[in-house]
Design an enzyme around this catalytic site. Sequence first.
Site, PDB file in Angstrom:
ATOM      1  N   CYS A 116       8.169  10.412  -8.214  1.00 45.64           N
ATOM      2  CA  CYS A 116       7.087   9.648  -9.342  1.00 45.64           C
ATOM      3  C   CYS A 116       6.080  10.000  -9.812  1.00 45.64           C
ATOM      4  CB  CYS A 116       6.113   8.705  -8.076  1.00 45.64           C
ATOM      5  SG  CYS A 116       6.595   7.625  -7.427  1.00 45.64           S
ATOM      6  N   HIS A 256      -0.463   7.215 -12.650  1.00 48.46           N
ATOM      7  CA  HIS A 256       1.262   6.500 -12.205  1.00 48.46           C
ATOM      8  C   HIS A 256       1.006   4.934 -11.026  1.00 48.46           C
ATOM      9  CE1 HIS A 256       4.818   5.666  -9.709  1.00 48.46           C
ATOM     10  NE2 HIS A 256       4.074   6.038  -8.444  1.00 48.46           N
ATOM     11  N   ASN A 286       5.995  -0.604  -8.860  1.00 46.04           N
ATOM     12  CA  ASN A 286       5.987   0.893  -8.894  1.00 46.04           C
ATOM     13  C   ASN A 286       7.831   1.672  -9.931  1.00 46.04           C
ATOM     14  OD1 ASN A 286       6.780   3.464  -8.956  1.00 46.04           O
ATOM     15  ND2 ASN A 286       5.660   3.289  -6.799  1.00 46.04           N
TER      16      ASN A 286
HETATM   17  O1  UT7 Z   1       4.902   6.097  -5.647  1.00 46.19           O
HETATM   18  C1  UT7 Z   1       5.721   6.989  -4.780  1.00 46.19           C
HETATM   19  C2  UT7 Z   1       4.264   7.270  -4.192  1.00 46.19           C
HETATM   20  N1  UT7 Z   1       3.747   6.223  -2.880  1.00 46.19           N
HETATM   21  C3  UT7 Z   1       2.686   5.113  -2.669  1.00 46.19           C
HETATM   22  O2  UT7 Z   1       1.857   5.406  -3.641  1.00 46.19           O
HETATM   23  C4  UT7 Z   1       2.813   4.725  -1.948  1.00 46.19           C
HETATM   24  C5  UT7 Z   1       1.269   4.069  -0.858  1.00 46.19           C
HETATM   25  N2  UT7 Z   1       1.412   3.105  -0.101  1.00 46.19           N
HETATM   26  C6  UT7 Z   1       1.087   1.822  -0.374  1.00 46.19           C
HETATM   27  O3  UT7 Z   1       0.487   1.486  -1.073  1.00 46.19           O
HETATM   28  C7  UT7 Z   1       0.713   1.258   1.190  1.00 46.19           C
HETATM   29  O4  UT7 Z   1       0.378   2.195   2.055  1.00 46.19           O
HETATM   30  C8  UT7 Z   1       1.728   0.018   0.594  1.00 46.19           C
HETATM   31  C9  UT7 Z   1       1.208  -1.100  -0.190  1.00 46.19           C
HETATM   32  C10 UT7 Z   1       3.704   0.674   1.037  1.00 46.19           C
HETATM   33  C11 UT7 Z   1       1.163  -0.193   2.427  1.00 46.19           C
HETATM   34  O5  UT7 Z   1       0.153  -1.216   2.242  1.00 46.19           O
HETATM   35  P1  UT7 Z   1      -1.207  -0.176   3.661  1.00 46.19           P
HETATM   36  O6  UT7 Z   1      -1.934  -1.265   2.932  1.00 46.19           O
HETATM   37  O7  UT7 Z   1      -1.179   0.758   3.807  1.00 46.19           O
HETATM   38  O8  UT7 Z   1      -0.463  -1.826   4.594  1.00 46.19           O
HETATM   39  P2  UT7 Z   1      -0.059  -0.947   5.948  1.00 46.19           P
HETATM   40  O9  UT7 Z   1       1.707  -0.006   6.259  1.00 46.19           O
HETATM   41  O10 UT7 Z   1      -0.758   0.308   7.158  1.00 46.19           O
HETATM   42  O11 UT7 Z   1       0.280  -1.969   6.870  1.00 46.19           O
HETATM   43  C12 UT7 Z   1      -1.068  -3.219   7.597  1.00 46.19           C
HETATM   44  C13 UT7 Z   1      -0.210  -4.496   7.660  1.00 46.19           C
HETATM   45  C14 UT7 Z   1       1.007  -4.014   8.482  1.00 46.19           C
HETATM   46  O12 UT7 Z   1       0.830  -5.428  10.316  1.00 46.19           O
HETATM   47  P3  UT7 Z   1       0.079  -4.630  11.374  1.00 46.19           P
HETATM   48  O13 UT7 Z   1       1.352  -4.059  11.915  1.00 46.19           O
HETATM   49  O14 UT7 Z   1      -1.295  -4.744  11.063  1.00 46.19           O
HETATM   50  O15 UT7 Z   1       0.130  -6.071  11.956  1.00 46.19           O
HETATM   51  C15 UT7 Z   1       2.390  -4.654   8.278  1.00 46.19           C
HETATM   52  O16 UT7 Z   1       3.213  -4.724   9.205  1.00 46.19           O
HETATM   53  O17 UT7 Z   1       0.559  -5.681   6.694  1.00 46.19           O
HETATM   54  C16 UT7 Z   1       1.991  -5.261   7.258  1.00 46.19           C
HETATM   55  N3  UT7 Z   1       2.926  -5.322   6.221  1.00 46.19           N
HETATM   56  C17 UT7 Z   1       2.871  -7.101   5.496  1.00 46.19           C
HETATM   57  N4  UT7 Z   1       2.431  -8.004   5.468  1.00 46.19           N
HETATM   58  C18 UT7 Z   1       2.861  -8.800   4.141  1.00 46.19           C
HETATM   59  C19 UT7 Z   1       3.187  -4.934   5.478  1.00 46.19           C
HETATM   60  N5  UT7 Z   1       3.864  -5.145   4.566  1.00 46.19           N
HETATM   61  C20 UT7 Z   1       3.827  -6.035   4.784  1.00 46.19           C
HETATM   62  C21 UT7 Z   1       3.956  -7.386   2.867  1.00 46.19           C
HETATM   63  N6  UT7 Z   1       3.462  -8.470   3.439  1.00 46.19           N
HETATM   64  N7  UT7 Z   1       5.224  -7.002   2.440  1.00 46.19           N
END
Ligand code: UT7
Length: 331
Positions: A116, A256, A286
């Site tokens: 990225c 980004h 993204n």
């Molecule tokens: O561009 C390159 C660099 N990349 C980035 O900068 C991305 C950085 N990371 C992020 O943007 C975020 O971490 C994500 C968007 C990938 C995920 O968001 P988050 O708020 O960090 O969610 P999480 O991974 O902590 O997950 C929270 C909950 C989990 O459920 P439990 O374990 O709390 O029951 C996940 O399983 O949300 C769940 N979850 C979803 N639920 C509905 C994860 N993805 C989804 C989804 N829909 N698509």
Amino acid sequence: MPTTRAAITGVHAYVPEDVITNADLEKLVDTNDEWIRTRTGIEKRHILKGEGRGTSVMGIEAVKGLLEKTNTDPSEIELVICATVTADMQFPDTANIIADEVGIKNAFCYDINAACSGFIYALTTAARFIEAGAHKKVIVVGADKMSSIVDYTDRSTCIIFGDGAGAVLLEASEEGNGIVDALLKSDGAGRVYLHQKAGGSAYPATADTVQRREHFVYQNGRPVFKAAVSGMADVVGKVIERNDISADDVAWLVPHQANRRIIESVANMLDFPMEKVMVNIHKYGNTTAATIPLCLWEWEDQMKKGDNVILTAFGGGFTWGAVYLKWAYGE
Ligand code: UT7
């Protein structure tokens, strides 16, 4: 003698026609529109379809449009750098394919893979050739067909990524405009959180690697999120400080586009009001190396000659950085 800087003198971009909305993704994985919007800010992403159509298809459109709108003859271009993690093939580099298809015959061409952060890495590298007096006209492309490496059964990654390409023309300027400073960083220890495991020399493609879904993007989102916020805020802060300017002196922050919440946190930590922060993640998701040129393209009409602009990115590697430039055109 006046300082020679590398100035962006034109920008163009391309996104494919086909779109995947949050409603479409609800049919593929256990997710919902509300979660995607509130956790990422994304509403839709453009996707390049069609067999045999790789990243170069979008890069070619971006570069063709760039040459046309800047009235540049392809023969004048001396160097093409393409930032991408989704090259058409392992080799040759996609920059060569793009150059060939648009009639750029007098250039040397290569790709940069910094995920990225690819666009700011490529831009900084290209600028050095101009500042050194080696080349006069250089094209930098940021292009990715993320849909080719996204697992549409993995809800934590498939909601984020989209396809697109953007390109800028860099020319020597002695007017004081152009790239003033860049601070680029990497930390290979971050590779455990964000990578595409198979397909390289460590794990060449086999039936097993395909079955284990190791040719797709793997991301552990939370640590990447945290490192992205602190990394971008740190380098932008340092660039501001060492150039003796303040957030008030900066007309545009161009981050980004990985997650709207990341962008807002960085802006907030640096005291940038959101009106000065380019955000189009809702439309494109993204697009990895393409996010920053896609922003510049959309905001081109609003930028003015002499505007202080800061680009910042964070991505796989880990790689991150900030580029401070003075915009070179526009009334
Ligand atoms: O561009 C390159 C660099 N990349 C980035 O900068 C991305 C950085 N990371 C992020 O943007 C975020 O971490 C994500 C968007 C990938 C995920 O968001 P988050 O708020 O960090 O969610 P999480 O991974 O902590 O997950 C929270 C909950 C989990 O459920 P439990 O374990 O709390 O029951 C996940 O399983 O949300 C769940 N979850 C979803 N639920 C509905 C994860 N993805 C989804 C989804 N829909 N698509």
